[in-house]
Design a protein around this motif. Structure first.
Motif, PDB file in Angstrom:
ATOM      1  N   GLU A 204      33.021  43.053  29.019  1.00  0.00           N
ATOM      2  CA  GLU A 204      31.945  42.128  29.203  1.00  0.00           C
ATOM      3  C   GLU A 204      32.159  41.716  30.515  1.00  0.00           C
ATOM      4  OE1 GLU A 204      28.699  39.611  27.857  1.00  0.00           O
ATOM      5  OE2 GLU A 204      29.748  41.203  26.915  1.00  0.00           O
ATOM      6  N   ILE A 205      33.453  41.663  30.962  1.00  0.00           N
ATOM      7  CA  ILE A 205      33.576  41.313  32.562  1.00  0.00           C
ATOM      8  C   ILE A 205      32.346  41.957  33.357  1.00  0.00           C
ATOM      9  CG2 ILE A 205      35.034  41.232  34.477  1.00  0.00           C
ATOM     10  CD1 ILE A 205      37.202  41.175  32.620  1.00  0.00           C
ATOM     11  N   TYR A 206      32.319  43.302  33.375  1.00  0.00           N
ATOM     12  CA  TYR A 206      31.463  44.169  34.100  1.00  0.00           C
ATOM     13  C   TYR A 206      29.868  44.028  33.828  1.00  0.00           C
ATOM     14  CZ  TYR A 206      36.304  45.447  34.606  1.00  0.00           C
ATOM     15  OH  TYR A 206      37.522  45.532  34.810  1.00  0.00           O
ATOM     16  N   MET A 268      38.462  34.584  43.559  1.00  0.00           N
ATOM     17  CA  MET A 268      38.992  33.253  43.126  1.00  0.00           C
ATOM     18  C   MET A 268      38.000  32.483  42.046  1.00  0.00           C
ATOM     19  SD  MET A 268      39.575  30.016  45.963  1.00  0.00           S
ATOM     20  CE  MET A 268      37.732  29.914  45.925  1.00  0.00           C
ATOM     21  N   VAL A 269      36.862  32.330  42.327  1.00  0.00           N
ATOM     22  CA  VAL A 269      35.850  31.669  41.451  1.00  0.00           C
ATOM     23  C   VAL A 269      35.879  32.233  39.837  1.00  0.00           C
ATOM     24  CG1 VAL A 269      33.336  31.097  41.051  1.00  0.00           C
ATOM     25  CG2 VAL A 269      34.423  31.116  43.498  1.00  0.00           C
ATOM     26  N   THR A 270      35.898  33.649  40.032  1.00  0.00           N
ATOM     27  CA  THR A 270      35.910  34.234  38.580  1.00  0.00           C
ATOM     28  C   THR A 270      37.129  34.270  37.863  1.00  0.00           C
ATOM     29  OG1 THR A 270      36.284  36.312  39.621  1.00  0.00           O
ATOM     30  CG2 THR A 270      33.902  35.639  39.280  1.00  0.00           C
ATOM     31  N   GLY A 271      38.214  33.842  38.494  1.00  0.00           N
ATOM     32  CA  GLY A 271      39.522  34.067  38.036  1.00  0.00           C
ATOM     33  C   GLY A 271      40.102  35.498  37.821  1.00  0.00           C
ATOM     34  N   LEU A 272      39.322  36.383  38.411  1.00  0.00           N
ATOM     35  CA  LEU A 272      39.625  37.956  38.393  1.00  0.00           C
ATOM     36  C   LEU A 272      41.169  37.848  39.272  1.00  0.00           C
ATOM     37  CD1 LEU A 272      36.233  39.743  38.268  1.00  0.00           C
ATOM     38  CD2 LEU A 272      38.252  39.706  36.630  1.00  0.00           C
ATOM     39  N   GLY A 273      40.972  36.963  40.551  1.00  0.00           N
ATOM     40  CA  GLY A 273      42.228  37.058  41.431  1.00  0.00           C
ATOM     41  C   GLY A 273      43.414  37.016  40.613  1.00  0.00           C
ATOM     42  N   GLN A 274      43.271  35.894  39.801  1.00  0.00           N
ATOM     43  CA  GLN A 274      44.692  35.591  38.943  1.00  0.00           C
ATOM     44  C   GLN A 274      44.973  36.758  37.921  1.00  0.00           C
ATOM     45  OE1 GLN A 274      46.664  33.230  39.676  1.00  0.00           O
ATOM     46  NE2 GLN A 274      47.844  33.763  37.699  1.00  0.00           N
ATOM     47  N   ALA A 275      43.893  37.259  37.345  1.00  0.00           N
ATOM     48  CA  ALA A 275      44.065  38.518  36.564  1.00  0.00           C
ATOM     49  C   ALA A 275      44.597  39.582  37.181  1.00  0.00           C
ATOM     50  CB  ALA A 275      42.930  38.925  35.753  1.00  0.00           C
ATOM     51  N   VAL A 317      54.780  32.231  42.574  1.00  0.00           N
ATOM     52  CA  VAL A 317      54.005  33.533  42.860  1.00  0.00           C
ATOM     53  C   VAL A 317      52.866  33.191  43.837  1.00  0.00           C
ATOM     54  CG1 VAL A 317      53.099  35.727  42.072  1.00  0.00           C
ATOM     55  CG2 VAL A 317      55.072  34.442  40.895  1.00  0.00           C
ATOM     56  N   GLY A 318      52.755  33.529  44.979  1.00  0.00           N
ATOM     57  CA  GLY A 318      51.639  33.506  45.829  1.00  0.00           C
ATOM     58  C   GLY A 318      50.410  34.140  45.694  1.00  0.00           C
ATOM     59  N   ASN A 319      49.357  33.924  45.477  1.00  0.00           N
ATOM     60  CA  ASN A 319      48.118  34.464  45.271  1.00  0.00           C
ATOM     61  C   ASN A 319      47.597  34.985  46.728  1.00  0.00           C
ATOM     62  OD1 ASN A 319      45.994  36.008  44.416  1.00  0.00           O
ATOM     63  ND2 ASN A 319      45.266  34.558  42.730  1.00  0.00           N
ATOM     64  N   THR A 320      48.001  35.919  47.384  1.00  0.00           N
ATOM     65  CA  THR A 320      47.537  36.157  48.497  1.00  0.00           C
ATOM     66  C   THR A 320      46.115  36.660  48.743  1.00  0.00           C
ATOM     67  OG1 THR A 320      49.813  37.196  49.082  1.00  0.00           O
ATOM     68  CG2 THR A 320      47.848  37.938  50.630  1.00  0.00           C
ATOM     69  N   LEU A 321      45.590  37.155  47.160  1.00  0.00           N
ATOM     70  CA  LEU A 321      44.189  37.400  47.197  1.00  0.00           C
ATOM     71  C   LEU A 321      43.287  36.326  47.621  1.00  0.00           C
ATOM     72  CD1 LEU A 321      44.348  39.400  43.823  1.00  0.00           C
ATOM     73  CD2 LEU A 321      44.538  40.283  45.978  1.00  0.00           C
TER      74      LEU A 321
END
Length: 757
Positions: A204-206, A268-275, A317-321
């Motif tokens: 569903e993400i895509y 960042m906005v979608t939360g995909l960076g954290q995933a 854990v730094g999120n460099t993304l």
């Protein structure tokens, strides 16, 4: 005329380097690097020429932004890579017939940029030179480094282009990453806020983003690109901050800066960076480092190799993304940037020298008031100044600019300082560099944030600051505030009012689950244990304690607003999910199903199930508010949902409460106070390393209360900010007198002078 003498060297250059750097003269001098025209053979030859930024004639040059260290993300490599000496200058270039030694990554960059440096500018009919810090600044002269670093913002601002070098391409990842970058950058902004399912595998993400499936190997490739060392360097913020044009090179690829920024923001906005970060973390989780010393409890002495034995287990854990988006965000708000904001951003990047966390940000700080220009001068780069003095001067300059003491909220937990000191000590020993092995940890005053440490806890009232007049907390309201005098011997003199003493703190894990790891939010049951022990306290009603409890553990904030009945009801869902997860982790596959435990196979009296049941039932039986459910009620809810084999929540309220809890409690510890004359026992959350007998104060100029540790003779150490339910809007100050006619109010709490050390 006498021939000028080469500059004095403050440190030893690499073996074999014989280039002689002469002092820079002129109004605003710099050096520029030119590629020599004669390149008939394959050896690149260069020359350095002095130039003046104040020249009336147009000065045309490009700047190179790169990293001295190993450029690629080494953790993703299947074969361990020794990057210890990647930043050493061991590659020779010919400059004016002499030798200058540079890092391997810079050699790669110069080779890649050969055509750019050899091209002729049509207007000037000459080659465009480059400004490169490692070559154009005499690295062995502390004085020249200090002067040149202070004007780096100007150097990059005047450049025609800023060329970013991410390093050589990776044959396994880079081409794929560039393709994924292009696909994601085409996603329209208006659908970024679509409700994206968690993880990376959900189809569903895509569908919602309108892109074809992106496989894990492709996410891994994108991660390798965006986690490259350049994106985590502190100096790159300044280097791209004022740039007229940014061009990005990665091996043979030329990337769009606009695409990189847009994709970073999308992630960042979608939360995909954290995933992605969680996915990469599973791929790259290292084993424990060798050589870590056992912890010691040294009160609050911060020595190399020692950690308070009560230090929390949370690891940042730094999120460099997100960093690529931060670059552009800073560029967009550059006219209004405060030093406090810049230093806060600095903590998410890396620097070789700790003073650079301040010096790199100084170049972007443009104080609005002339009075603050002197403060800017107080943190002018000087590499002979101890880092403690640099950080202290920056903290003082920031609090003067902001006109309050909320910078105290940015002080990280003491345990993080001790852990960072240990990490650096171990790393320096591994390098076997005698100079680095002797490097001591920073001896910072307790009130000065360590800008080199990424924080664990979210601040209670900052990031970003609320608009004037809309502050959520005003704990010191009523206390007179004047800007403190400049620190002497790094000591800050402020005013405050003593509120109460910490009587007890919660355990990190519940006793009945001791030794059970890997369950999210399990500590909530340790907090319930503390609450259960408090229920018999004579000065507080059970209902008041329970109401204070659930509000405190989420700092009375639910879905970015003041918590209400919706949040109280969501607490039941939150507890139910936690119990379900705990039971699943404890059940023996050969034992009867959980739903039969109550009736067919009662657990042993000393089992975790029984202790958990007793804990909930003990509180629930006395809870007239209905906030804490009985164990049987929880089991009935789980039974009702048992057809959902992956039971992940009663409803989305569990998710919201869990987010509120993590935001408030990560890096903190629940405590209760000694009995207060007007409020009885109070509940609060504060720094993880707080201790019994620490004190809670309202500090003039700080919006939230502070935990202080008495050191005698009118001195205190700052432990950190805290939330204490019932005093966050100035109640304690109003009840104490708030400094008004305090001499005439016998027995009232008084405003006192405090020296923070």
């Amino acid at each position: 005329m006498a021939r000028p003498q080469p500059q004095r060297r403050d440190s030893k250059p690499p073996d074999g380097q014989d280039y002689e750097f002469y002092p820079l003269t002129g109004t605003n001098p710099i050096r520029l690097l030119y590629l020599e025209p004669d390149t008939a053979n394959q050896t690149l030859r260069y020359t350095l020429k002095a130039a003046d930024l104040s020249s009336k004639s147009l000065l045309v040059y490009n700047c190179l932004s790169y990293t001295w260290a190993y450029p690629q993300w080494d953790k993703i490599s299947a074969v361990p890579i020794d990057t210890t000496h990647a930043g050493d200058r061991k590659k020779r270039i010919d400059c004016d017939g002499k030798s200058i030694y540079i890092t391997e990554n810079l050699e790669f960059a110069l080779t890649r940029l050969r055509e750019d440096m050899a091209s002729i500018d049509e207007d000037r009919q000459e080659r465009t030179p480059m400004w490169i810090d490692a070559i154009c600044i005499h690295q062995e002269s502390d004085e020249e480094r200090s002067v040149q670093v202070a004007k780096m913002d100007e150097i990059y601002r005047h450049a025609q282009k800023v060329i970013v070098w991410l390093g050589p391409e990776d044959k396994d990842y880079t081409s794929t990453a560039v393709d994924v970058l292009s696909r994601l950058s085409a996603v329209p902004k208006e659908i970024w806020n679509a409700d994206i399912p968690g993880g990376l595998k959900h189809p569903e993400i895509y569908t919602r983003l309108g892109v074809g499936p992106i496989y894990e190997s492709e996410w891994q490739a994108l991660g390798e690109l965006l986690m490259r060392t350049w994106f985590s360097r502190i100096w790159v913020i300044q280097e791209t901050f004022e740039a007229r044009e940014v061009i990005v090179y990665c091996g043979k690829h030329v990337l769009s800066w606009k695409q990189i920024v847009e994709v970073s923001e999308l992630l960042m906005v979608t939360g995909l960076g954290q995933a992605i970060m969680e996915f990469l973390d599973k791929l790259t989780s290292p084993l424990d480092e060798e050589g870590e010393e056992d912890g010691n409890d040294n009160d609050d002495e911060e020595t190399v190799g020692s950690v308070d034995d009560d230090v929390g287990g949370d690891v940042y854990v730094g999120n460099t993304l997100n960093n690529q988006w931060l670059f552009e965000s800073l560029r967009e708000q550059k006219e209004d940037l405060k030093l406090e904001t810049l230093l806060t951003y600095a903590r998410y990047f890396g620097a070789t020298g700790h003073s650079d966390y301040v010096y790199a940000m100084r170049g972007m700080w443009k104080p609005a008031h002339e009075d603050h220009q002197r403060l800017r001068e107080s943190i002018k780069p000087n590499y002979k100044t101890p880092v403690e003095d640099v950080f202290t001067a920056a903290a003082y300059a920031s609090l003067i600019e902001m006109g309050d003491l909320n910078i105290l909220s940015l002080v990280e937990d003491h345990s993080l300082r001790a852990a960072r000191a240990r990490e650096e000590h171990v790393a320096n020993k591994k390098e076997r560099d005698p100079k680095k092995e002797k490097v001591r940890s920073k001896d910072l005053p307790s009130w000065v944030p360590d800008w080199s440490i990424p924080p664990i806890a979210e601040t209670l009232c900052l990031n970003p600051r609320p608009k004037m007049g809309s502050e959520r907390w005003t704990a010191s309201k009523g206390l007179p505030y004047t800007s403190p005098a400049e620190p002497i011997e790094r000591r800050l003199r402020v005013k405050g009012m003593f509120i109460t003493t910490i009587a007890e703190k919660a355990a990190r894990e519940p006793e009945f689950l001791d030794g059970i790891d890997g369950i999210d939010d399990m500590e909530v049951f340790a907090l319930l244990e503390l609450l259960s022990n408090l229920l018999d306290h004579p000065s507080s009603t059970v209902s008041d304690l329970i109401d204070s409890f659930w509000r405190t553990i989420i700092k009375d904030t639910y879905r970015d607003a003041e918590a209400g009945d919706e949040a109280r009801q969501a607490f039941t869902s939150f507890l139910t999910v936690r119990i379900f997860e705990i039971e699943n982790s404890l059940v023996d596959p050969s034992s009867p199903p959980l739903e039969t435990l109550d009736s067919q196979t009662p657990p042993a009296n000393d089992s975790p199930h029984t202790k958990l049941e007793a804990l909930l039932n003990n509180i629930s039986a006395r809870d007239a508010t209905g906030t804490i459910p009985t164990y049987q009620t929880v089991r009935q809810i789980i039974e009702k949902e048992k057809e959902n084999m992956e039971f992940t929540g009663i409803n989305e309220e569990d998710k919201f409460f869990a987010e509120s809890f993590r935001s408030a409690y990560l890096g903190r510890r629940l405590f209760y106070t000694a009995e207060d004359e007007t409020k009885g026992v109070m509940l609060g959350i504060g720094p993880d390393s707080l201790k019994k007998e620490d004190e809670v104060w309202a500090v003039a100029g700080a919006d939230v209360p502070m935990v202080l540790r008495p050191r005698g003779e009118g001195k205190w150490r700052l432990v950190g900010e805290c939330y204490v339910h019932g005093i966050m809007r100035g109640e304690a100050v109003r009840n104490g007198s708030g400094g008004q006619n305090i001499q005439d109010k016998k027995g009232m709490k008084q405003v006192m002078d405090i020296v923070l050390v």
